[in-house]
Design a protein around this motif. Structure first.
Motif, PDB file in Angstrom:
ATOM      1  N   GLU A  30       9.057  -6.811   8.407  1.00 36.92           N
ATOM      2  CA  GLU A  30       8.721  -6.306   7.077  1.00 36.92           C
ATOM      3  C   GLU A  30       7.833  -5.077   7.181  1.00 36.92           C
ATOM      4  O   GLU A  30       8.015  -4.106   6.448  1.00 36.92           O
ATOM      5  N   MET A  31       6.874  -5.093   8.098  1.00 35.90           N
ATOM      6  CA  MET A  31       5.972  -3.948   8.260  1.00 35.90           C
ATOM      7  C   MET A  31       6.721  -2.725   8.790  1.00 35.90           C
ATOM      8  O   MET A  31       6.466  -1.596   8.354  1.00 35.90           O
ATOM      9  N   ILE A  32       7.640  -2.944   9.712  1.00 35.74           N
ATOM     10  CA  ILE A  32       8.455  -1.833  10.223  1.00 35.74           C
ATOM     11  C   ILE A  32       9.307  -1.256   9.097  1.00 35.74           C
ATOM     12  O   ILE A  32       9.408  -0.035   8.933  1.00 35.74           O
ATOM     13  N   LEU A  33       9.904  -2.155   8.306  1.00 42.25           N
ATOM     14  CA  LEU A  33      10.731  -1.712   7.181  1.00 42.25           C
ATOM     15  C   LEU A  33       9.891  -0.928   6.171  1.00 42.25           C
ATOM     16  O   LEU A  33      10.308   0.131   5.694  1.00 42.25           O
ATOM     17  N   LYS A  34       8.687  -1.437   5.870  1.00 42.45           N
ATOM     18  CA  LYS A  34       7.848  -0.800   4.847  1.00 42.45           C
ATOM     19  C   LYS A  34       7.235   0.507   5.338  1.00 42.45           C
ATOM     20  O   LYS A  34       7.360   1.537   4.698  1.00 42.45           O
ATOM     21  N   TYR A  35       6.572   0.472   6.493  1.00 42.93           N
ATOM     22  CA  TYR A  35       5.820   1.642   6.949  1.00 42.93           C
ATOM     23  C   TYR A  35       6.625   2.574   7.855  1.00 42.93           C
ATOM     24  O   TYR A  35       6.313   3.751   7.953  1.00 42.93           O
ATOM     25  N   GLY A  36       7.662   2.045   8.501  1.00 41.10           N
ATOM     26  CA  GLY A  36       8.476   2.873   9.377  1.00 41.10           C
ATOM     27  C   GLY A  36       9.659   3.488   8.665  1.00 41.10           C
ATOM     28  O   GLY A  36       9.999   4.652   8.868  1.00 41.10           O
ATOM     29  N   VAL A  37      10.300   2.705   7.794  1.00 42.48           N
ATOM     30  CA  VAL A  37      11.512   3.156   7.119  1.00 42.48           C
ATOM     31  C   VAL A  37      11.234   3.537   5.665  1.00 42.48           C
ATOM     32  O   VAL A  37      11.944   4.344   5.081  1.00 42.48           O
ATOM     33  N   GLY A  38      10.192   2.941   5.067  1.00 43.49           N
ATOM     34  CA  GLY A  38       9.813   3.303   3.707  1.00 43.49           C
ATOM     35  C   GLY A  38      10.400   2.440   2.611  1.00 43.49           C
ATOM     36  O   GLY A  38      10.563   2.901   1.482  1.00 43.49           O
ATOM     37  N   TYR A  39      10.717   1.177   2.906  1.00 40.03           N
ATOM     38  CA  TYR A  39      11.286   0.280   1.908  1.00 40.03           C
ATOM     39  C   TYR A  39      10.537  -1.048   1.864  1.00 40.03           C
ATOM     40  O   TYR A  39      10.053  -1.530   2.875  1.00 40.03           O
ATOM     41  N   SER A  40      10.490  -1.629   0.671  1.00 40.55           N
ATOM     42  CA  SER A  40       9.993  -2.981   0.471  1.00 40.55           C
ATOM     43  C   SER A  40      11.177  -3.851   0.060  1.00 40.55           C
ATOM     44  O   SER A  40      12.170  -3.340  -0.463  1.00 40.55           O
ATOM     45  N   VAL A  41      11.037  -5.151   0.254  1.00 43.47           N
ATOM     46  CA  VAL A  41      12.091  -6.081  -0.122  1.00 43.47           C
ATOM     47  C   VAL A  41      11.662  -6.789  -1.408  1.00 43.47           C
ATOM     48  O   VAL A  41      10.563  -7.352  -1.474  1.00 43.47           O
ATOM     49  N   TYR A  42      12.534  -6.739  -2.409  1.00 40.42           N
ATOM     50  CA  TYR A  42      12.281  -7.422  -3.681  1.00 40.42           C
ATOM     51  C   TYR A  42      13.437  -8.347  -3.997  1.00 40.42           C
ATOM     52  O   TYR A  42      14.587  -8.070  -3.663  1.00 40.42           O
ATOM     53  N   ALA A  43      13.120  -9.444  -4.658  1.00 38.65           N
ATOM     54  CA  ALA A  43      14.140 -10.385  -5.113  1.00 38.65           C
ATOM     55  C   ALA A  43      14.074 -10.471  -6.631  1.00 38.65           C
ATOM     56  O   ALA A  43      12.990 -10.395  -7.218  1.00 38.65           O
ATOM     57  N   PHE A  44      15.207 -10.631  -7.239  1.00 37.86           N
ATOM     58  CA  PHE A  44      15.335 -10.833  -8.681  1.00 37.86           C
ATOM     59  C   PHE A  44      14.750  -9.678  -9.502  1.00 37.86           C
ATOM     60  O   PHE A  44      14.203  -9.883 -10.581  1.00 37.86           O
ATOM     61  N   ALA A  45      14.859  -8.483  -8.988  1.00 37.21           N
ATOM     62  CA  ALA A  45      14.406  -7.307  -9.735  1.00 37.21           C
ATOM     63  C   ALA A  45      15.467  -6.958 -10.772  1.00 37.21           C
ATOM     64  O   ALA A  45      16.667  -6.975 -10.470  1.00 37.21           O
ATOM     65  N   PRO A  46      15.066  -6.622 -11.999  1.00 38.72           N
ATOM     66  CA  PRO A  46      16.052  -6.272 -13.042  1.00 38.72           C
ATOM     67  C   PRO A  46      16.913  -5.077 -12.619  1.00 38.72           C
ATOM     68  O   PRO A  46      16.414  -4.090 -12.103  1.00 38.72           O
ATOM     69  N   GLY A  47      18.214  -5.221 -12.826  1.00 40.87           N
ATOM     70  CA  GLY A  47      19.142  -4.136 -12.508  1.00 40.87           C
ATOM     71  C   GLY A  47      19.438  -3.984 -11.027  1.00 40.87           C
ATOM     72  O   GLY A  47      20.077  -3.016 -10.626  1.00 40.87           O
ATOM     73  N   GLN A  48      18.977  -4.908 -10.208  1.00 38.39           N
ATOM     74  CA  GLN A  48      19.193  -4.861  -8.752  1.00 38.39           C
ATOM     75  C   GLN A  48      19.947  -6.119  -8.320  1.00 38.39           C
ATOM     76  O   GLN A  48      19.981  -7.109  -9.041  1.00 38.39           O
ATOM     77  N   PRO A  49      20.536  -6.103  -7.116  1.00 36.60           N
ATOM     78  CA  PRO A  49      21.107  -7.338  -6.588  1.00 36.60           C
ATOM     79  C   PRO A  49      19.994  -8.397  -6.426  1.00 36.60           C
ATOM     80  O   PRO A  49      18.812  -8.083  -6.544  1.00 36.60           O
ATOM     81  N   VAL A  50      20.380  -9.612  -6.118  1.00 38.48           N
ATOM     82  CA  VAL A  50      19.392 -10.698  -5.980  1.00 38.48           C
ATOM     83  C   VAL A  50      18.285 -10.294  -5.011  1.00 38.48           C
ATOM     84  O   VAL A  50      17.105 -10.481  -5.285  1.00 38.48           O
ATOM     85  N   VAL A  51      18.650  -9.723  -3.873  1.00 38.11           N
ATOM     86  CA  VAL A  51      17.661  -9.191  -2.919  1.00 38.11           C
ATOM     87  C   VAL A  51      17.978  -7.711  -2.736  1.00 38.11           C
ATOM     88  O   VAL A  51      19.122  -7.344  -2.473  1.00 38.11           O
ATOM     89  N   ALA A  52      16.941  -6.869  -2.892  1.00 35.67           N
ATOM     90  CA  ALA A  52      17.174  -5.431  -2.830  1.00 35.67           C
ATOM     91  C   ALA A  52      16.076  -4.735  -2.037  1.00 35.67           C
ATOM     92  O   ALA A  52      14.928  -5.170  -2.029  1.00 35.67           O
ATOM     93  N   LEU A  53      16.473  -3.651  -1.364  1.00 42.30           N
ATOM     94  CA  LEU A  53      15.502  -2.774  -0.716  1.00 42.30           C
ATOM     95  C   LEU A  53      15.094  -1.726  -1.731  1.00 42.30           C
ATOM     96  O   LEU A  53      15.942  -1.037  -2.311  1.00 42.30           O
ATOM     97  N   VAL A  54      13.790  -1.606  -1.946  1.00 40.28           N
ATOM     98  CA  VAL A  54      13.255  -0.677  -2.935  1.00 40.28           C
ATOM     99  C   VAL A  54      12.349   0.298  -2.203  1.00 40.28           C
ATOM    100  O   VAL A  54      11.540  -0.116  -1.360  1.00 40.28           O
ATOM    101  N   PRO A  55      12.458   1.600  -2.484  1.00 42.67           N
ATOM    102  CA  PRO A  55      11.579   2.559  -1.808  1.00 42.67           C
ATOM    103  C   PRO A  55      10.106   2.183  -1.989  1.00 42.67           C
ATOM    104  O   PRO A  55       9.661   1.854  -3.088  1.00 42.67           O
ATOM    105  N   TYR A  56       9.371   2.238  -0.894  1.00 44.69           N
ATOM    106  CA  TYR A  56       7.940   1.913  -0.910  1.00 44.69           C
ATOM    107  C   TYR A  56       7.153   3.192  -1.132  1.00 44.69           C
ATOM    108  O   TYR A  56       7.279   4.148  -0.383  1.00 44.69           O
TER     109      TYR A  56
END
Length: 146
Positions: A30-56
């Motif tokens: 998760e830290m590599i994804l967030k700080y290395g790639v620039g994304y966070s993982v969200y679930a059940f976000a409106p207008g997104q799939p059940v699990v989505a990568l969202v820019p951090y």
């Protein structure tokens, strides 16, 4: 020494070691994804799939709606590490190990992959001790009738 309690304490430690190790690896990913790639993982976000990568963005004010899986992993690992420390303390105190051994086991939960390695060696040490000091039987002795 309370030898009959050691097998249960060992099992509790083994389970918490694996769970803590897996959660720590998820946290690192998760830290590599967030700080290395620039994304966070969200679930059940409106207008997104059940699990989505969202820019951090790093800005708490612009947080995404939905469940922040990244923060959930962080919190879960923290509490599961506390459980790991309890299991560590229980096994350590029953085995009457040195304080240095307690610290070595505790560090296993904060260094990626280390909980699996430490668990292997601690389990080997405890099983050797139990083989040399068998757990006394709790069944009452039955005398032969004449």
């Amino acid at each position: 020494m309370d030898i009959p309690k050691i097998p249960g304490a060992l099992r509790f430690y083994q389970v918490t070691a694996y769970i803590t190790g897996i959660m720590l690896l998820l946290l690192v990913a998760e830290m590599i994804l967030k700080y290395g790639v620039g994304y966070s993982v969200y679930a059940f976000a409106p207008g997104q799939p059940v699990v989505a990568l969202v820019p951090y963005t790093g800005d708490a004010a612009s947080s995404q709606a939905g469940f922040d899986v990244s923060t959930g992993i962080l919190i879960a690992h923290g509490w599961l590490y506390v459980l790991y420390l309890i299991a560590d303390f229980r096994l350590w105190s029953l085995m009457r190990m040195s304080f240095t051994k307690f610290l070595q086991i505790a560090l296993g939960g904060v260094v990626p992959f280390m909980s699996f390695i430490v668990e292997h060696f601690i389990t080997k040490q405890v099983r050797k001790f139990l083989a040399e000091n068998p757990v006394p039987s709790t069944e009452p002795k039955v005398e032969a009738s004449h």
